[in-house]
Design a protein around this motif. Structure first.
Motif, PDB file in Angstrom:
ATOM      1  N   ILE A  79       0.851  -1.187   0.000  1.00 32.02           N
ATOM      2  CA  ILE A  79       0.000   0.000   0.000  1.00 32.02           C
ATOM      3  C   ILE A  79       0.886   1.236   0.000  1.00 32.02           C
ATOM      4  O   ILE A  79       1.655   1.464   0.940  1.00 32.02           O
ATOM      5  N   ASP A  80       0.777   2.024  -1.051  1.00 31.99           N
ATOM      6  CA  ASP A  80       1.542   3.265  -1.173  1.00 31.99           C
ATOM      7  C   ASP A  80       0.716   4.398  -0.563  1.00 31.99           C
ATOM      8  O   ASP A  80      -0.444   4.579  -0.917  1.00 31.99           O
ATOM      9  N   GLU A  81       1.334   5.157   0.352  1.00 29.13           N
ATOM     10  CA  GLU A  81       0.662   6.267   1.038  1.00 29.13           C
ATOM     11  C   GLU A  81      -0.602   5.772   1.731  1.00 29.13           C
ATOM     12  O   GLU A  81      -1.719   6.211   1.478  1.00 29.13           O
ATOM     13  N   ILE A  82      -0.410   4.875   2.662  1.00 29.17           N
ATOM     14  CA  ILE A  82      -1.491   4.206   3.366  1.00 29.17           C
ATOM     15  C   ILE A  82      -2.380   5.183   4.126  1.00 29.17           C
ATOM     16  O   ILE A  82      -3.556   4.923   4.367  1.00 29.17           O
ATOM     17  N   GLU A  83      -1.833   6.337   4.483  1.00 29.19           N
ATOM     18  CA  GLU A  83      -2.596   7.291   5.299  1.00 29.19           C
ATOM     19  C   GLU A  83      -3.515   8.188   4.497  1.00 29.19           C
ATOM     20  O   GLU A  83      -4.270   8.986   5.070  1.00 29.19           O
TER      21      GLU A  83
ATOM     22  N   ILE B  82      -4.132   4.833  12.587  1.00 32.01           N
ATOM     23  CA  ILE B  82      -3.661   3.895  13.605  1.00 32.01           C
ATOM     24  C   ILE B  82      -4.563   2.673  13.649  1.00 32.01           C
ATOM     25  O   ILE B  82      -4.092   1.533  13.739  1.00 32.01           O
ATOM     26  N   ASN B  83      -5.872   2.893  13.587  1.00 29.89           N
ATOM     27  CA  ASN B  83      -6.812   1.767  13.613  1.00 29.89           C
ATOM     28  C   ASN B  83      -6.599   0.846  12.416  1.00 29.89           C
ATOM     29  O   ASN B  83      -6.652  -0.386  12.542  1.00 29.89           O
ATOM     30  N   LEU B  84      -6.372   1.444  11.234  1.00 29.82           N
ATOM     31  CA  LEU B  84      -6.121   0.650  10.036  1.00 29.82           C
ATOM     32  C   LEU B  84      -4.847  -0.180  10.189  1.00 29.82           C
ATOM     33  O   LEU B  84      -4.817  -1.376   9.870  1.00 29.82           O
ATOM     34  N   PHE B  85      -3.797   0.450  10.670  1.00 25.19           N
ATOM     35  CA  PHE B  85      -2.518  -0.240  10.846  1.00 25.19           C
ATOM     36  C   PHE B  85      -2.682  -1.418  11.804  1.00 25.19           C
ATOM     37  O   PHE B  85      -2.211  -2.529  11.533  1.00 25.19           O
ATOM     38  N   ASN B  86      -3.359  -1.189  12.930  1.00 21.81           N
ATOM     39  CA  ASN B  86      -3.554  -2.254  13.917  1.00 21.81           C
ATOM     40  C   ASN B  86      -4.404  -3.390  13.349  1.00 21.81           C
ATOM     41  O   ASN B  86      -4.146  -4.572  13.602  1.00 21.81           O
ATOM     42  N   PHE B  87      -5.428  -3.030  12.570  1.00 24.13           N
ATOM     43  CA  PHE B  87      -6.280  -4.053  11.946  1.00 24.13           C
ATOM     44  C   PHE B  87      -5.456  -4.902  10.975  1.00 24.13           C
ATOM     45  O   PHE B  87      -5.547  -6.130  10.985  1.00 24.13           O
ATOM     46  N   LEU B  88      -4.666  -4.241  10.139  1.00 28.34           N
ATOM     47  CA  LEU B  88      -3.850  -4.967   9.167  1.00 28.34           C
ATOM     48  C   LEU B  88      -2.820  -5.866   9.850  1.00 28.34           C
ATOM     49  O   LEU B  88      -2.512  -6.957   9.356  1.00 28.34           O
ATOM     50  N   TYR B  89      -2.306  -5.407  10.978  1.00 29.27           N
ATOM     51  CA  TYR B  89      -1.313  -6.219  11.693  1.00 29.27           C
ATOM     52  C   TYR B  89      -1.934  -7.547  12.148  1.00 29.27           C
ATOM     53  O   TYR B  89      -1.356  -8.620  11.953  1.00 29.27           O
TER      54      TYR B  89
ATOM     55  N   LEU C 239       3.630  -4.476   2.996  1.00 30.43           N
ATOM     56  CA  LEU C 239       4.665  -3.457   2.790  1.00 30.43           C
ATOM     57  C   LEU C 239       3.960  -2.137   2.517  1.00 30.43           C
ATOM     58  O   LEU C 239       3.191  -2.034   1.561  1.00 30.43           O
ATOM     59  N   VAL C 240       4.173  -1.140   3.371  1.00 28.63           N
ATOM     60  CA  VAL C 240       3.476   0.134   3.218  1.00 28.63           C
ATOM     61  C   VAL C 240       4.474   1.287   3.222  1.00 28.63           C
ATOM     62  O   VAL C 240       5.542   1.208   3.834  1.00 28.63           O
ATOM     63  N   ASN C 241       4.094   2.353   2.520  1.00 28.85           N
ATOM     64  CA  ASN C 241       4.830   3.618   2.550  1.00 28.85           C
ATOM     65  C   ASN C 241       3.976   4.667   3.242  1.00 28.85           C
ATOM     66  O   ASN C 241       2.749   4.648   3.126  1.00 28.85           O
ATOM     67  N   SER C 242       4.621   5.606   3.924  1.00 23.18           N
ATOM     68  CA  SER C 242       3.845   6.635   4.624  1.00 23.18           C
ATOM     69  C   SER C 242       4.691   7.867   4.896  1.00 23.18           C
ATOM     70  O   SER C 242       5.905   7.785   5.095  1.00 23.18           O
ATOM     71  N   HIS C 243       3.989   9.042   4.898  1.00 20.20           N
ATOM     72  CA  HIS C 243       4.599  10.292   5.367  1.00 20.20           C
ATOM     73  C   HIS C 243       4.013  10.708   6.711  1.00 20.20           C
ATOM     74  O   HIS C 243       4.373  11.754   7.253  1.00 20.20           O
ATOM     75  N   SER C 244       3.075   9.940   7.240  1.00 20.48           N
ATOM     76  CA  SER C 244       2.334  10.326   8.447  1.00 20.48           C
ATOM     77  C   SER C 244       3.190  10.156   9.695  1.00 20.48           C
ATOM     78  O   SER C 244       3.551   9.037  10.077  1.00 20.48           O
ATOM     79  N   LEU C 245       3.488  11.266  10.354  1.00 21.80           N
ATOM     80  CA  LEU C 245       4.299  11.200  11.572  1.00 21.80           C
ATOM     81  C   LEU C 245       3.644  10.381  12.676  1.00 21.80           C
ATOM     82  O   LEU C 245       4.314   9.563  13.321  1.00 21.80           O
ATOM     83  N   PRO C 246       2.333  10.559  12.950  1.00 24.82           N
ATOM     84  CA  PRO C 246       1.716   9.712  13.981  1.00 24.82           C
ATOM     85  C   PRO C 246       1.806   8.226  13.662  1.00 24.82           C
ATOM     86  O   PRO C 246       2.064   7.410  14.548  1.00 24.82           O
ATOM     87  N   LEU C 247       1.617   7.875  12.394  1.00 26.01           N
ATOM     88  CA  LEU C 247       1.671   6.473  12.014  1.00 26.01           C
ATOM     89  C   LEU C 247       3.100   5.930  12.082  1.00 26.01           C
ATOM     90  O   LEU C 247       3.324   4.802  12.530  1.00 26.01           O
TER      91      LEU C 247
ATOM     92  N   LYS D  41      -3.320   5.012  25.681  1.00 29.31           N
ATOM     93  CA  LYS D  41      -4.204   4.740  24.549  1.00 29.31           C
ATOM     94  C   LYS D  41      -4.287   5.956  23.638  1.00 29.31           C
ATOM     95  O   LYS D  41      -4.213   5.848  22.409  1.00 29.31           O
ATOM     96  N   ILE D  42      -4.417   7.144  24.247  1.00 31.64           N
ATOM     97  CA  ILE D  42      -4.458   8.387  23.457  1.00 31.64           C
ATOM     98  C   ILE D  42      -3.106   8.626  22.800  1.00 31.64           C
ATOM     99  O   ILE D  42      -3.023   9.058  21.642  1.00 31.64           O
ATOM    100  N   CYS D  43      -2.024   8.346  23.513  1.00 33.89           N
ATOM    101  CA  CYS D  43      -0.681   8.492  22.943  1.00 33.89           C
ATOM    102  C   CYS D  43      -0.522   7.588  21.728  1.00 33.89           C
ATOM    103  O   CYS D  43       0.025   7.993  20.692  1.00 33.89           O
ATOM    104  N   GLU D  44      -1.004   6.362  21.844  1.00 33.65           N
ATOM    105  CA  GLU D  44      -0.900   5.404  20.742  1.00 33.65           C
ATOM    106  C   GLU D  44      -1.663   5.896  19.520  1.00 33.65           C
ATOM    107  O   GLU D  44      -1.162   5.857  18.395  1.00 33.65           O
TER     108      GLU D  44
END
Length: 564
Positions: free
Chosen positions: A272-276, A285-292, A303-311, A551-554
């Motif tokens: 997934i290119d630019e997953i965010e 974050i929810n998507l990432f956790n679900f995919l994991y 294999l994902v690419n991202s520019h998202s700092l939180p992610l 949880k909020i930090c995550e």
């Protein structure tokens, strides 16, 4: 056959010890690929020579500035593979190199080379060479060759799928219409759960398949929309649209997994290119956790690419906690070539992506909203750890009245964006019937003692009256006898003997106790810390409070609070 190194763990892969398919004695198409171990790039455009990338069993996340070959990296990983199964639309579950990028006959004349490393079903590490060359002397267009030109070379069999969420056309631009897609009830339920988990809403309890018409790129024009909800596919957001493309791929891999009789084999790699793209940080974050979780269940590498700092921060933290995640940062800021940095520190990534090289990365605080200042003071003495308290920002209520709990209930029910990064703390006397009105209670917490369900002022008075008159509390700390305390209560029209009946004590107007508490600060200040230390449920509150902070930090990509 030469000595063969078995693959024992991703961290210990020795690419230099991998064997060729000729040494294995098989043609490429006959090699049973268990999973892709990684690649070694000898020369490809401006990627640093001999850049090595190993892929995690579950998720590998790559970040970096634009133009650092993140998408190219995906293309290199999936190029040497074909598929013998189809996706849910009947097309082979494979990725064409040109879907990701094209090679130029003018600027890519130089021979490019890299090796893909796979693990087979015997646990052997196998090297597959890949290189570029002109199609012929008369045709300068560049082609990619897997293995070579001898019998037995060519692409291997391993399912691949690639999505670039930022480059897909919106479903709204294609005159979309509902279509009948042959999905099982189990698959429909999975898609509904996927949407509802990522978006944290129940709009997709029922779904319908949607397809665009009159477009050249049909594969980018299929998604899902809510059915029997308060809106339909014509009003879905770009983020919902993108989730539909992901859901289609997930179902395709799930069907491949069902057909796979060899359960030792992975069922492919999903890129997934630019997953965010078009998703709020919470949804990312929810998507990432679900995919994991999905990746582990269905044995599909991601294999994902991202520019998202939180992610990026979230992925790094999970990797550091021992999850099957590897992160890479591609950098060209200090070199003409792209440098591949494995498990690069978040602080360095933050500075490079934001160009904020001077200031130290400041970790945002988690907001905490209480009913009044006394509750804030109470929490500070319940928790005590400065490591925790430094990570929160107490929102100070009005000087006099504070915030009534019914107002806080309304905030919880109506201000979802506010709630996403704020902890709401209710006093212990707030009725359970009121708290039950808050459906999403992940960010709410109630002060102790939840058994007695008393406001802090009443709980404090009860503590004083329950303490024996010969206790050191009176002659050592307060330096006044218990009878003096009783006299001050009587002055405020409070009957000390009523504490023997907890129900009657609970029902008395709290205003009298608030007034006493305010007028006797000399007593309160001397023993408030001692009082808090003996409050029943203190440790339980502290543990839950830290859990909700983390949880909020995550969700927001902040470092978690850790107690030494």
């Amino acid at each position: 056959m030469k000595s063969i190194n078995k693959v024992e763990a991703l961290e210990t892969i020795n690419f230099s010890g991998a064997i060729s398919r000729k040494e294995l004695g098989l043609s490429n198409k006959d090699i049973k690929v268990k999973k892709i171990s990684g690649i070694n790039i000898k020369k490809f455009r401006n990627m640093g020579q001999n850049s090595t990338i190993d892929l995690a069993n579950r998720i590998t996340l790559v970040s970096g500035h634009n133009g650092t070959m993140k998408s190219t990296l995906i293309g290199l990983c999936v190029q040497p593979f074909n598929s013998d199964v189809n996706d849910i639309f009947g097309s082979p579950l494979k990725t064409n190199f040109r879907e990701i990028f094209r090679l130029s006959s003018e600027y890519d004349k130089e021979r490019y080379e890299y090796d893909v490393f796979i693990e087979d079903t015997e646990g052997l590490s196998v090297k597959i060479p890949v290189y570029t060359k002109p199609r012929s002397k008369s045709d300068p267009n560049i082609r990619i060759v897997t293995g070579g030109n001898t019998k037995g070379d060519g692409n291997l069999i391993f399912n691949t799928n690639y999505l670039n969420l930022n480059r897909l056309y919106s479903i709204h631009s294609s005159d979309a219409f509902p279509v009948i897609l042959n999905l099982t009830d189990q698959e429909k339920n999975f898609i509904s759960k996927f949407y509802n988990t990522v978006l944290i809403k129940d709009s997709y309890n029922s779904i319908e398949s949607v397809q665009g018409k009159g477009t050249a790129n049909a594969s980018s024009k299929k998604t899902f929309g809510p059915k029997n909800s308060h809106y339909n596919f014509e009003s879905i957001s770009s983020g919902e649209d993108n989730l539909g493309r992901i859901a289609i791929s997930l179902i395709s891999f799930m069907r491949a997994a069902e057909k796979n009789k060899n359960k030792d084999l992975y069922n492919g790699i999903f890129c997934i290119d630019e997953i965010e793209a078009s998703l709020h940080p919470v949804a990312q974050i929810n998507l990432f956790n679900f995919l994991y979780k999905w990746s582990g269940k269905y044995k599909v590498q991601i294999l994902v690419n991202s520019h998202s700092l939180p992610l990026i921060r979230h992925a790094i933290q999970l990797a550091q906690s021992g999850q099957e995640i590897t992160t890479y940062y591609l950098s060209s800021l200090y070199s003409e070539d792209v440098q591949v940095k494995r498990n690069h520190p978040y602080e360095s990534i933050y500075k490079e992506l934001t160009f904020d090289f001077e200031s130290k990365v400041k970790i945002p605080k988690v907001d905490v909203l209480c009913e009044d200042k006394l509750a804030i003071n109470f929490i500070k003495r319940l928790v005590t750890s400065q490591q925790v308290l430094r990570r929160v920002n107490f929102i100070v209520p009005d000087e006099n009245e504070g915030l009534p709990y019914n107002l806080l209930i309304k905030l919880c029910r109506n201000t979802s964006a506010f709630m996403a990064s704020t902890i709401i703390v209710f006093d212990a006397d707030v009725p359970n019937t009121a708290l039950s009105k808050v459906k999403k209670d992940d960010n709410i917490i109630q002060l102790p003692n939840k058994t007695l369900k008393l406001p802090i002022e009443k709980l404090f008075v009860k503590y004083l009256l329950d303490t024996e008159k010969n206790d050191t509390l009176f002659f050592s700390k307060i330096k006044k006898p218990k009878d003096h305390i009783i006299s001050t209560l009587i002055e405020e029209n409070i009957n000390p003997s009523i504490i023997s009946d907890i129900n009657k004590f609970r029902d008395i107007d709290t205003k009298r106790y608030k007034k006493w508490f305010s007028n006797n600060q000399d007593i309160v200040n001397k023993v408030f810390n001692t009082f808090v230390k003996q409050v029943e449920g203190r440790e339980e509150f502290t543990t839950l409070f830290i859990k909700k902070i983390n949880k909020i930090c995550e969700i927001n990509g902040y470092p978690s609070v850790e107690i030494n």
